[in-house]
Design an enzyme around this catalytic site. Structure first.
Site, short mmCIF file in Angstrom:
data_model
loop_
_atom_site.label_atom_id
_atom_site.label_comp_id
_atom_site.label_asym_id
_atom_site.label_seq_id
_atom_site.Cartn_x
_atom_site.Cartn_y
_atom_site.Cartn_z
N PRO A 2 0.84 -1.21 0.00
CA PRO A 2 0.00 0.00 0.00
C PRO A 2 0.87 1.25 0.00
CG PRO A 2 -0.77 -1.58 1.64
CD PRO A 2 0.54 -2.09 1.14
N GLU A 3 0.49 2.24 -0.80
CA GLU A 3 1.22 3.49 -0.86
C GLU A 3 0.38 4.59 -0.23
OE1 GLU A 3 3.16 4.31 -4.56
OE2 GLU A 3 3.53 2.20 -4.98
N LYS A 61 3.42 6.94 4.47
CA LYS A 61 2.68 5.69 4.59
C LYS A 61 2.53 5.25 6.05
CE LYS A 61 5.51 4.11 1.34
NZ LYS A 61 6.20 3.22 0.38
N ARG A 302 12.80 -4.42 -8.44
CA ARG A 302 11.41 -4.20 -8.83
C ARG A 302 11.38 -3.87 -10.31
NH1 ARG A 302 9.73 -0.22 -3.90
NH2 ARG A 302 11.94 0.34 -4.10
#
Length: 319
Positions: A2-3, A61, A302
């Site tokens: 989650p960002e 976050k 990534r």
């Protein structure tokens, strides 16, 4: 992971459903989810039972709930809160509001009973499939700049101790572009690496970094020490805009793990222009009649997604 927009969606939900309510009971179903509370599950529960949630605060976050301890004086004469319940969502953590009669979720880890309020569910549940997240009670400390700790309903110059090391995020009214640009130019790194550095600017993760760079027409490998002020403003404006767009859509949900406090998924994934679009036509180039397929590069274990035409790789890009 989650960002910022996903965490802000959760924060706003907690404001609506939890703010001002008292925690009347705590059930630690899986002690692994309170492992960051050094004194253990019993102390964790003891700190929360009888405490009232004074606010819901987010920086980047990081998310925490300042608490008025049981028996403390309330109202105008109340002392500033000293502790907070911190929620680290990790990769799959969810904070869900549920009625007492609702069956337990498969991956329920912690249950908080809340004081009754008309028409509102009685439990806040922490659900976490992969167990990278967790809850813990932490101290509140003064902010370095005497400004609010983060985005909140009643901002105070206090911040959860574990979040004190991170910078402000682009949606924070107290974010300083001048300070950001000065520190950005002093570094010798790639632009995306800088955007992901939570000590420089918080809240921007892999997805929204790619989206902001696409909107700003900048490549992730652009050296930060060559970035002009107008270009830095462009990418920060793009980051702010893409996160606000994501907020309107309820965040980005690629699967059932990313939900708000009511269990609803966001749908910003449908509007992504860069992330996950390898081999698809660049929308901006297509609008100009140019054929350009989005590409995917490996980046820090990534992926980064760019358009080779409107985001050309800089000749001196080393990152």
């Amino acid at each position: 992971m989650p960002e910022l927009p996903e965490v802000e969606v959760v924060r706003r939900g907690l404001v609506s459903w939890v703010l001002g309510r008292t925690i009347t009971g705590v059930d630690v179903v899986d002690p692994r989810s309170v492992r960051r509370h050094a004194l253990g599950p019993e102390d964790f529960a003891g700190n929360l039972e009888g405490a009232t949630v004074l606010d819901i605060v987010r920086r980047g976050k990081f998310l925490w709930m300042p608490l008025q301890e049981a028996g403390a004086v309330a109202g105008e004469d109340a002392e500033p809160p000293k502790v907070a319940l911190m929620a680290h969502l990790g990769m799959s953590g969810q904070l869900l509001m549920q009625d007492n009669a609702e069956p337990d979720e498969k991956h329920l880890k912690v249950r908080l009973w809340l004081s009754p309020r008309d028409g509102m569910p009685g439990q806040l549940r922490f659900v976490d499939q992969r167990i990278f997240g967790g809850l813990f009670v932490t101290s509140l400390v003064p902010t370095d700049d005497a400004g609010p700790g983060g985005l909140a309903e009643k901002p105070l110059p206090l911040i959860a101790e574990e979040a004190a090391h991170i910078a402000r995020d682009p949606l924070d009214p107290h974010f300083s572009f001048g300070d950001f640009y000065r520190r950005l130019r002093s570094r010798k790194t790639g632009l995306k690496r800088a955007l992901l550095d939570q000590g420089l600017v918080s809240g921007i993760g892999n997805i929204y970094a790619d989206e902001a760079l696409w909107r700003a027409k900048l490549h992730y490998a652009r050296p930060t020490d060559t970035l002009r002020r107008a270009e830095a403003e462009r990418v920060l404006t793009a980051a702010r805009e893409v996160m606000l767009d994501a907020l309107e859509a309820g965040g980005t949900s690629f699967d059932s793990l990313y939900v708000n406090v009511n269990g609803a998924s966001g749908y910003f994934e449908r509007s992504l222009d860069a992330y996950g679009r390898e081999g698809e036509q660049c929308r901006r180039c297509a609008a100009s009649g140019i054929v350009s397929l989005m590409r995917r590069d490996m980046f820090m274990n990534r992926s980064s997604y760019t358009c080779p035409v409107c985001q050309p790789r800089p000749r001196n890009g080393r990152w």
